[in-house]
Scaffold this motif. Structure first.
Motif, PDB file in Angstrom:
ATOM      1  N   GLN A  10      -1.638   4.531 -19.167  1.00  0.00           N
ATOM      2  CA  GLN A  10      -1.345   4.800 -17.758  1.00  0.00           C
ATOM      3  C   GLN A  10      -2.627   5.128 -16.984  1.00  0.00           C
ATOM      4  O   GLN A  10      -2.805   4.666 -15.860  1.00  0.00           O
ATOM      5  CB  GLN A  10      -0.341   5.949 -17.630  1.00  0.00           C
ATOM      6  CG  GLN A  10       1.050   5.568 -18.079  1.00  0.00           C
ATOM      7  CD  GLN A  10       1.982   6.772 -18.186  1.00  0.00           C
ATOM      8  OE1 GLN A  10       1.569   7.857 -18.602  1.00  0.00           O
ATOM      9  NE2 GLN A  10       3.225   6.577 -17.810  1.00  0.00           N
ATOM     10  N   GLY A  13      -4.576   1.905 -16.732  1.00  0.00           N
ATOM     11  CA  GLY A  13      -3.860   1.010 -15.825  1.00  0.00           C
ATOM     12  C   GLY A  13      -4.020   1.407 -14.376  1.00  0.00           C
ATOM     13  O   GLY A  13      -4.242   0.561 -13.502  1.00  0.00           O
ATOM     14  N   ARG A  14      -3.922   2.700 -14.095  1.00  0.00           N
ATOM     15  CA  ARG A  14      -4.095   3.177 -12.714  1.00  0.00           C
ATOM     16  C   ARG A  14      -5.513   2.920 -12.223  1.00  0.00           C
ATOM     17  O   ARG A  14      -5.727   2.563 -11.074  1.00  0.00           O
ATOM     18  CB  ARG A  14      -3.767   4.666 -12.618  1.00  0.00           C
ATOM     19  CG  ARG A  14      -2.294   4.928 -12.690  1.00  0.00           C
ATOM     20  CD  ARG A  14      -1.990   6.390 -12.514  1.00  0.00           C
ATOM     21  NE  ARG A  14      -0.550   6.595 -12.572  1.00  0.00           N
ATOM     22  CZ  ARG A  14       0.049   7.712 -12.241  1.00  0.00           C
ATOM     23  NH1 ARG A  14      -0.668   8.749 -11.859  1.00  0.00           N
ATOM     24  NH2 ARG A  14       1.359   7.814 -12.320  1.00  0.00           N
ATOM     25  N   GLU A  15      -6.466   3.114 -13.119  1.00  0.00           N
ATOM     26  CA  GLU A  15      -7.865   2.879 -12.742  1.00  0.00           C
ATOM     27  C   GLU A  15      -8.096   1.385 -12.483  1.00  0.00           C
ATOM     28  O   GLU A  15      -8.782   1.024 -11.530  1.00  0.00           O
ATOM     29  CB  GLU A  15      -8.807   3.410 -13.830  1.00  0.00           C
ATOM     30  CG  GLU A  15     -10.245   3.457 -13.410  1.00  0.00           C
ATOM     31  CD  GLU A  15     -10.547   4.382 -12.234  1.00  0.00           C
ATOM     32  OE1 GLU A  15     -11.677   4.308 -11.728  1.00  0.00           O
ATOM     33  OE2 GLU A  15      -9.681   5.172 -11.801  1.00  0.00           O
ATOM     34  N   VAL A  16      -7.526   0.524 -13.305  1.00  0.00           N
ATOM     35  CA  VAL A  16      -7.628  -0.924 -13.087  1.00  0.00           C
ATOM     36  C   VAL A  16      -7.017  -1.281 -11.732  1.00  0.00           C
ATOM     37  O   VAL A  16      -7.609  -2.025 -10.942  1.00  0.00           O
ATOM     38  CB  VAL A  16      -6.947  -1.715 -14.233  1.00  0.00           C
ATOM     39  CG1 VAL A  16      -6.757  -3.181 -13.865  1.00  0.00           C
ATOM     40  CG2 VAL A  16      -7.763  -1.587 -15.514  1.00  0.00           C
ATOM     41  N   ALA A  17      -5.833  -0.745 -11.440  1.00  0.00           N
ATOM     42  CA  ALA A  17      -5.171  -1.035 -10.164  1.00  0.00           C
ATOM     43  C   ALA A  17      -6.023  -0.563  -8.987  1.00  0.00           C
ATOM     44  O   ALA A  17      -6.177  -1.274  -7.986  1.00  0.00           O
ATOM     45  CB  ALA A  17      -3.792  -0.368 -10.126  1.00  0.00           C
ATOM     46  N   ARG A  18      -6.601   0.630  -9.100  1.00  0.00           N
ATOM     47  CA  ARG A  18      -7.426   1.171  -8.019  1.00  0.00           C
ATOM     48  C   ARG A  18      -8.660   0.295  -7.789  1.00  0.00           C
ATOM     49  O   ARG A  18      -8.966  -0.091  -6.655  1.00  0.00           O
ATOM     50  CB  ARG A  18      -7.850   2.599  -8.336  1.00  0.00           C
ATOM     51  CG  ARG A  18      -8.660   3.264  -7.204  1.00  0.00           C
ATOM     52  CD  ARG A  18      -9.174   4.628  -7.611  1.00  0.00           C
ATOM     53  NE  ARG A  18     -10.222   4.557  -8.616  1.00  0.00           N
ATOM     54  CZ  ARG A  18     -11.494   4.219  -8.358  1.00  0.00           C
ATOM     55  NH1 ARG A  18     -11.863   3.907  -7.146  1.00  0.00           N
ATOM     56  NH2 ARG A  18     -12.377   4.195  -9.335  1.00  0.00           N
ATOM     57  N   ARG A  20      -9.180  -2.817  -8.752  1.00  0.00           N
ATOM     58  CA  ARG A  20      -8.773  -4.150  -8.310  1.00  0.00           C
ATOM     59  C   ARG A  20      -8.519  -4.147  -6.808  1.00  0.00           C
ATOM     60  O   ARG A  20      -8.980  -5.023  -6.073  1.00  0.00           O
ATOM     61  CB  ARG A  20      -7.518  -4.605  -9.072  1.00  0.00           C
ATOM     62  CG  ARG A  20      -6.984  -5.959  -8.615  1.00  0.00           C
ATOM     63  CD  ARG A  20      -5.665  -6.294  -9.291  1.00  0.00           C
ATOM     64  NE  ARG A  20      -4.629  -5.297  -9.125  1.00  0.00           N
ATOM     65  CZ  ARG A  20      -3.949  -5.076  -7.994  1.00  0.00           C
ATOM     66  NH1 ARG A  20      -4.212  -5.767  -6.910  1.00  0.00           N
ATOM     67  NH2 ARG A  20      -2.994  -4.152  -7.946  1.00  0.00           N
ATOM     68  N   GLN A  27      -3.169  -9.009  -8.151  1.00  0.00           N
ATOM     69  CA  GLN A  27      -2.855  -9.047  -9.581  1.00  0.00           C
ATOM     70  C   GLN A  27      -2.963 -10.479 -10.103  1.00  0.00           C
ATOM     71  O   GLN A  27      -3.456 -10.705 -11.207  1.00  0.00           O
ATOM     72  CB  GLN A  27      -1.453  -8.489  -9.839  1.00  0.00           C
ATOM     73  CG  GLN A  27      -1.348  -6.999  -9.625  1.00  0.00           C
ATOM     74  CD  GLN A  27       0.072  -6.489  -9.796  1.00  0.00           C
ATOM     75  OE1 GLN A  27       1.040  -7.234  -9.713  1.00  0.00           O
ATOM     76  NE2 GLN A  27       0.199  -5.176 -10.022  1.00  0.00           N
ATOM     77  N   VAL A  46      -0.296  -8.159 -15.818  1.00  0.00           N
ATOM     78  CA  VAL A  46      -1.226  -7.259 -15.116  1.00  0.00           C
ATOM     79  C   VAL A  46      -0.443  -6.103 -14.497  1.00  0.00           C
ATOM     80  O   VAL A  46      -0.851  -4.946 -14.601  1.00  0.00           O
ATOM     81  CB  VAL A  46      -2.040  -8.014 -14.041  1.00  0.00           C
ATOM     82  CG1 VAL A  46      -2.843  -7.038 -13.179  1.00  0.00           C
ATOM     83  CG2 VAL A  46      -2.969  -9.035 -14.681  1.00  0.00           C
ATOM     84  N   ALA A  47       0.702  -6.409 -13.907  1.00  0.00           N
ATOM     85  CA  ALA A  47       1.534  -5.358 -13.299  1.00  0.00           C
ATOM     86  C   ALA A  47       1.971  -4.345 -14.351  1.00  0.00           C
ATOM     87  O   ALA A  47       1.945  -3.128 -14.108  1.00  0.00           O
ATOM     88  CB  ALA A  47       2.748  -5.981 -12.612  1.00  0.00           C
ATOM     89  N   GLU A  50      -1.053  -2.175 -15.370  1.00  0.00           N
ATOM     90  CA  GLU A  50      -1.383  -1.204 -14.326  1.00  0.00           C
ATOM     91  C   GLU A  50      -0.378  -0.056 -14.277  1.00  0.00           C
ATOM     92  O   GLU A  50      -0.735   1.066 -13.938  1.00  0.00           O
ATOM     93  CB  GLU A  50      -1.470  -1.893 -12.964  1.00  0.00           C
ATOM     94  CG  GLU A  50      -2.676  -2.794 -12.845  1.00  0.00           C
ATOM     95  CD  GLU A  50      -2.812  -3.470 -11.499  1.00  0.00           C
ATOM     96  OE1 GLU A  50      -3.852  -4.121 -11.289  1.00  0.00           O
ATOM     97  OE2 GLU A  50      -1.906  -3.359 -10.648  1.00  0.00           O
TER      98      GLU A  50
END
Length: 154
Positions: A10, A13-18, A20, A27, A46-47, A50
């Motif tokens: 998590q 994933g949150r860091e990847v989403a941020r 990105r 995505q 990817v979803a 994240e």
């Protein structure tokens, strides 16, 4: 929610989403870039990454860090609080990498724009030539019709 309450997936994933989002990548864009580097992935995967609903493999994390222009460590949970100086250095390095990534994206976009401008100029020139041929053919056709009408009435 504190990092201690989140799983490693998590947090990553949150860091990847941020990251990105910071570079303006969707995505689907990220999935295509991962696949181009040998990590086959779809937007839905990817979803899930994240959201922390799918474990991230080490090779995926390495390629994600490369694509996002950050260190591998920046995607991992922090083991201890860094000193303010270490935190400032890390932030400066991360921002510098993001500037590099965005600069690369911008340069790519400029190259695409330049190529598109050349294609547009060529298409406009071809269109202009086609219009001139149409006007010439139309004038020739009118002259031909007028000649037939004059000959028929004479």
């Amino acid at each position: 929610m504190e990092n201690e309450e989140l799983t490693a997936e998590q947090i990553a994933g949150r860091e990847v989403a941020r990251l990105r989002g910071d570079v303006g990548m969707t995505q689907a864009d990220l999935a295509r870039r991962l696949s181009a580097r040998g990590v086959e992935m779809h937007q839905t995967t990817v979803a899930k990454l994240e959201a922390g609903r799918r474990p991230i493999r080490l090779n995926e994390l390495v390629v994600l860090a490369q694509i996002l222009g950050v260190s591998l460590e920046s995607l991992l949970p922090k083991s201890g609080a860094p000193s303010p100086l270490e935190a400032a250095r890390a932030e400066a390095r991360e921002k510098a990498r993001r500037v590099e990534v965005l600069t690369t994206h911008l340069n790519s976009a400029r190259a695409v724009a330049a190529a598109t401008e050349q294609q547009l100029a060529q298409a406009e020139a071809e269109f202009s030539d086609a219009l001139h041929r149409l006007e010439a053919e139309s004038a020739r056709h009118k002259t031909e019709i007028a000649g037939h009408e004059t000959g028929a009435h004479g």
